[in-house]
Motif scaffolding. Structure first.
Motif, short mmCIF file in Angstrom:
data_model
loop_
_atom_site.label_atom_id
_atom_site.label_comp_id
_atom_site.label_asym_id
_atom_site.label_seq_id
_atom_site.Cartn_x
_atom_site.Cartn_y
_atom_site.Cartn_z
N UNK A 1 0.82 -1.20 0.00
CA UNK A 1 0.00 0.00 0.00
C UNK A 1 0.86 1.26 0.00
N UNK A 2 0.20 2.39 -0.21
CA UNK A 2 0.93 3.65 -0.20
C UNK A 2 0.12 4.78 -0.79
N UNK B 1 -3.90 10.41 -8.54
CA UNK B 1 -5.04 9.98 -9.38
C UNK B 1 -4.57 9.60 -10.78
N UNK B 2 -5.11 8.50 -11.27
CA UNK B 2 -4.69 7.97 -12.56
C UNK B 2 -3.53 7.02 -12.49
N UNK B 3 -2.92 6.92 -11.33
CA UNK B 3 -1.76 6.06 -11.16
C UNK B 3 -2.12 4.62 -10.90
N UNK B 4 -1.08 3.82 -10.68
CA UNK B 4 -1.24 2.39 -10.45
C UNK B 4 -0.53 1.95 -9.18
N UNK B 5 -1.01 0.86 -8.64
CA UNK B 5 -0.43 0.31 -7.42
C UNK B 5 -0.74 -1.18 -7.41
N UNK C 1 -4.26 2.34 1.20
CA UNK C 1 -4.07 2.87 -0.15
C UNK C 1 -4.70 4.25 -0.19
N UNK C 2 -3.90 5.25 -0.51
CA UNK C 2 -4.37 6.62 -0.56
C UNK C 2 -4.13 7.18 -1.96
#
Length: 122
Positions: free
Chosen positions: A9-10, A14-18, A118-119
């Protein structure tokens, strides 16, 4: 029951991936990801079966999230793409040590992880 430990998590824009992971201490059957946002009830995100690796998603993440598992490693994953602030939550791994299938109801799982935050924010 098995012990479940989430990681990965982290903070992401916006629009990013994890990608988050869950390591189990033993063999599991049905597995799933749930999430709980601040002030809201826990909700189902995605599930995957052990035998045929079938998957099921809640509507709001379908096409953006991918659940997968590695039975040899007793591991569960959630690849999250096109993240939005509405995806911000603590994500929990859940597993059944007795029953295989696709379950949206948390009552089917007898093991839970401690959660990973997750933020999604700019």
């Amino acid at each position: 029951q098995v012990q479940l430990v989430e990681s990965g998590g982290g903070l992401v824009q916006p629009g990013g991936s994890l990608r988050i992971s869950c390591d189990a201490s033993g063999r599991t059957f049905a597995m799933a990801w749930f999430r709980q946002a601040l002030g809201k009830e826990r909700e189902f995100v995605a599930a995957v079966s052990r035998i045929d690796l079938a998957t099921y998603y809640r509507g709001s993440v379908k096409g953006r999230f991918t659940i997968s598992r590695n039975n040899a490693k007793n591991a569960l994953y959630l690849q999250m793409n096109s993240l939005t602030p509405e995806d911000t939550a603590v994500y929990y791994c859940a597993a059944s040590s007795t029953t295989d299938g696709l379950f949206m109801n948390g009552e089917h799982y007898n093991s839970w992880g401690q959660g990973t935050q997750v933020t999604v924010s700019s």
